[in-house]
Motif scaffolding. Structure first.
Motif, mmCIF file in Angstrom:
data_model
loop_
_atom_site.group_PDB
_atom_site.id
_atom_site.type_symbol
_atom_site.label_atom_id
_atom_site.label_comp_id
_atom_site.label_asym_id
_atom_site.label_seq_id
_atom_site.Cartn_x
_atom_site.Cartn_y
_atom_site.Cartn_z
ATOM 1 N N THR A 214 -31.080 -9.908 8.321
ATOM 2 C CA THR A 214 -30.388 -9.171 9.190
ATOM 3 C C THR A 214 -30.949 -7.846 9.564
ATOM 4 O OG1 THR A 214 -28.651 -9.853 7.947
ATOM 5 C CG2 THR A 214 -28.312 -7.630 9.212
ATOM 6 N N THR B 72 -31.904 -7.113 13.432
ATOM 7 C CA THR B 72 -31.228 -6.185 13.923
ATOM 8 C C THR B 72 -32.087 -4.903 14.372
ATOM 9 O OG1 THR B 72 -29.447 -6.010 12.388
ATOM 10 C CG2 THR B 72 -29.540 -4.100 13.473
ATOM 11 N N GLY C 1 -22.280 -3.150 10.558
ATOM 12 C CA GLY C 1 -22.659 -2.558 11.640
ATOM 13 C C GLY C 1 -22.402 -1.014 11.511
ATOM 14 N N THR D 164 -24.269 -4.280 15.246
ATOM 15 C CA THR D 164 -24.930 -3.096 14.780
ATOM 16 C C THR D 164 -25.481 -2.204 15.969
ATOM 17 O OG1 THR D 164 -25.147 -3.952 12.874
ATOM 18 C CG2 THR D 164 -26.574 -1.953 13.127
ATOM 19 N N THR E 163 -31.878 -2.282 6.896
ATOM 20 C CA THR E 163 -32.067 -2.022 8.112
ATOM 21 C C THR E 163 -32.594 -0.739 8.590
ATOM 22 O OG1 THR E 163 -30.245 -3.696 8.517
ATOM 23 C CG2 THR E 163 -30.853 -2.530 10.385
ATOM 24 N N GLY F 182 -26.739 -8.144 13.818
ATOM 25 C CA GLY F 182 -27.517 -7.365 14.707
ATOM 26 C C GLY F 182 -26.860 -6.886 16.138
#
Lengths: 270, 270, 270, 270
Positions: free
Chosen positions: A224, A228, C225, D228, B228, D225
């Motif tokens: 992820t 991202t 998110g 986000t 992330t 992704g």
């Protein structure tokens, strides 16, 4: 290239003319319906009751796709490159199983016929042609392919070790009959799928399973995070590649009318 | 260091020479095949039918890895540091179980033999040497280790409390036989694995289980968010590879006009 | 405040002195062991065999935590605020069940005793005091609480509607005995837990279930998110709140020595 | 518009006056309780025991919502646009099933009555009116709708192919009775739900299932992704709420020196 061939090329390969659009819409529906037919005919009761109707419909669609394939070869600018391209192979594969089934009726076993019938489902790959807009996603995945491969390699090592440990701890008595099966269980667990067809029964096994789950729950963050970060970069690059004519600095928003650094009127953004 | 030892070092430890690359490819295949052998021999039917063949192959690979281990000791610059390094220990562990099995044949029980056979699977750790490119991922995980530890500690507290509550609500009659088992169930549920070997049967239990699932579904965001954010930072640092002309240090932002390390005017970034 | 009380306050509430650190380490171990005792005593066989030993250990830990609680009241600067703070309540809850069990031995039923025994597990909340570093995570979650609440509300609406539809489609015959149970199934499915205790059997039910899964698979992106964006912001704010003394612009990296906008020497970053 | 109608409009549609707030709170409670009633009455035992009580309560709430609906029509500025708006339709749907049930009592079968009873659950959609703050989330999802649609289309292609392959490999004997059912299984697996009602039994099937799980585990990153990256952009835009003194438009970057809309020098951003 003759005028007719050129016109056909525009209609079949192009999407700009009304006829080209109509052709595409028609083709998408034909793909979807013929795939739905393959799906439905795999249901026992439907195959028994409507077998003949489906047989006729099947040959109508095979005929349509054959005409489409021949026309594509006829009107493509570089015939050889089309035939051996991804789409050319897919278009051939969409009609081949039906003709093969015809050829093999006499000698072939039932399994081959069933296989050929199912292979027709790959017609759905003809849809890929229409997923052109997927390239932002594809580019992000492609650019992070090395990181994702490494992630998979690391996960493989992890799954093999967990599988071997669970095989020793739980043993064949609790369903962990071999290491490959234990690895299958580990993949089911670490990806948080959790079928429940094999479950740990000993206390130690449940403790190790808990560890595997917590690890799986956390490392889902890695792909992820990769995608991202890549997607955010792609989206950012899309927006900000235009440079001011005065100070030649980039990074303007898509709705900017004046350069944010020097106040100069921007020509065109986006 | 003699010429031969130096050459061996380049071949075995290095990856720049053609011989070194060939050695690496050969070794990776040897590791993968020998691991596959361990996997296959754990399947009952295969072990019975091809037992002897696997026994011979096993000793061939043990021989190969023994020679590799001895050569690595022979040609490494600092022998002691290699032997006690992670890779040295893994290389030893890859051959030890086979020799131990030989020593213990007389007296040992079947369990020990089975265990030693499975331990050979740790040969797969020899592959870690080739995951060198994983360091961007590893660095991101390493830099967020504190946050992830805290996340795990918080989740542990949550799981213990949920487990105790479910033990009281559902009780031994519905499979929640003890608090540790209830905690195992909570981990299965909160990580969204959901084996289904133990499930809540009372209405209150199902309501609490729903709460646990919704929490698990949401807090998966936390490790994802941590990794992330860290990865995006790492990638960003990677991107700005432009180096200052004065102090030749990189890592400047794309909108930087002066070197952040020495204050020297930057020519052009990005 | 007397000297002894002050010293005790530093040892018990502080973490800077060696004695204070020792006290914390000792307390953490006491919490972990006493929680482990509660877990173990819930296992039938262990309770039967080591019942008496656990009874004695239980009272030792209750005694220790009682002394700790009284000392904390004695040496805290503002006693009232400590007693009614989160930590004060948790410290009281850690010892209360044991004393209540003593009081209620005569009249109480077995259920109350079992409940009180399990309630002792909340001692684990005493650990929260040591998760001080969690505040970056907590702040991110706290700042996105409104968005997460709205996300939950939206998901609730979704689950109720899906539950009602599945109740009508599948009906009591396939395990969907009531709408609340159908909603429980929807939550199990949409959070991708998937116990498998209730599964759709009709074709329409499986189609709707597929839809629910695909929605669940996608909207997991929403909390992720939210938290990622918030965390990235938090991490960014941590880095860049320092302003250049010359041009007073912020946004410098933590390793910057000179302002990236005007080249002025930065005093101290981080 | 008369004074009374205007006042009613402020109370019913507005949220600024104390009376308007009170009306909203009252309505939210009425919705929640009436939905809870529908949920509870679907439980067999409750329906049998408290059937009459629930019947009366049901009509009280239907009455309340009918009055609310009529008042909303009466006092809305543009009656036609309210009636045909999303909220107008939802408000009508909230009362319609009860009246239909009354009309159809004589002739209708039990199924229709049950359906109408369940349809009342859509009253929960009346709550959507109060999720006004969801628009940041909704906007992010809306802006990424094209990417998410493409993602779904790609996943559909993947699921159909995996389903067809599993149908051939496992066959009806192992529960994969038809391709549609195999596709259902693939969706259950690839979304990591994993009910376990259908599981692969052959070695090849388990290998393919492992592949499907690993793919599902990784591509969950794609919607995450997308959302986000979109949300981070939205949050960024929200943050720079400073407005230009000249054209009073907001949305400037934190390092902007000139208004990007009119080129006017910005005083201070951030």
């Amino acid at each position: 290239m003759s005028g007719r061939r050129k016109w056909l090329n525009e209609v079949i390969f192009g999407t700009d003319t009304p006829a080209g659009k109509l052709f595409d819409v028609f083709l998408i529906w034909a793909i979807l319906i013929s795939v739905a037919l393959v799906l439905l005919v795999s249901v026992q009761e439907i195959a028994v009751r409507y077998g003949e109707l489906f047989f006729i419909l099947e040959w109508i669609f095979t005929g349509l796709f054959t005409i489409e394939y021949l026309l594509r070869i006829y009107c493509s600018v570089n015939r050889r490159s089309y035939v051996f391209s991804f789409y050319g192979v897919v278009d051939l594969l969409a009609i081949l199983p039906s003709y093969l089934a015809l050829l093999l009726t006499g000698a072939s076993t039932l399994l081959v016929v069933r296989l050929l019938r199912v292979l027709r489902i790959f017609r759905i790959l003809k849809l890929v042609r229409y997923l052109r807009d997927a390239n932002l996603l594809a580019r992000s995945l492609w650019q992070s392919r090395r990181k994702i491969m490494i992630f998979y390699a690391g996960m493989l090592v992890l799954c093999v070790i967990f599988g071997a440990v669970m095989f020793v701890v739980e043993g064949p008595a609790n369903g962990f009959t071999s290491i490959p099966k234990s690895i299958y269980w580990t993949i089911v667990t670490i990806t948080t799928v959790g079928f429940g067809d094999i479950t740990p029964h000993t206390v130690v096994g449940q403790a190790i399973a808990s560890l595997a789950m917590l690890i799986g729950y956390s490392i889902i963050a890695v792909p992820t995070g990769i995608v991202t970060a890549e997607l955010a970069g792609e989206l950012g690059r899309d927006k900000s590649s235009y440079r001011c004519d005065n100070c030649s600095r980039a990074g303007h928003d898509s709705d900017a009318e004046y350069c944010k650094h020097c106040g100069y009127k921007l020509e065109q953004v986006e």
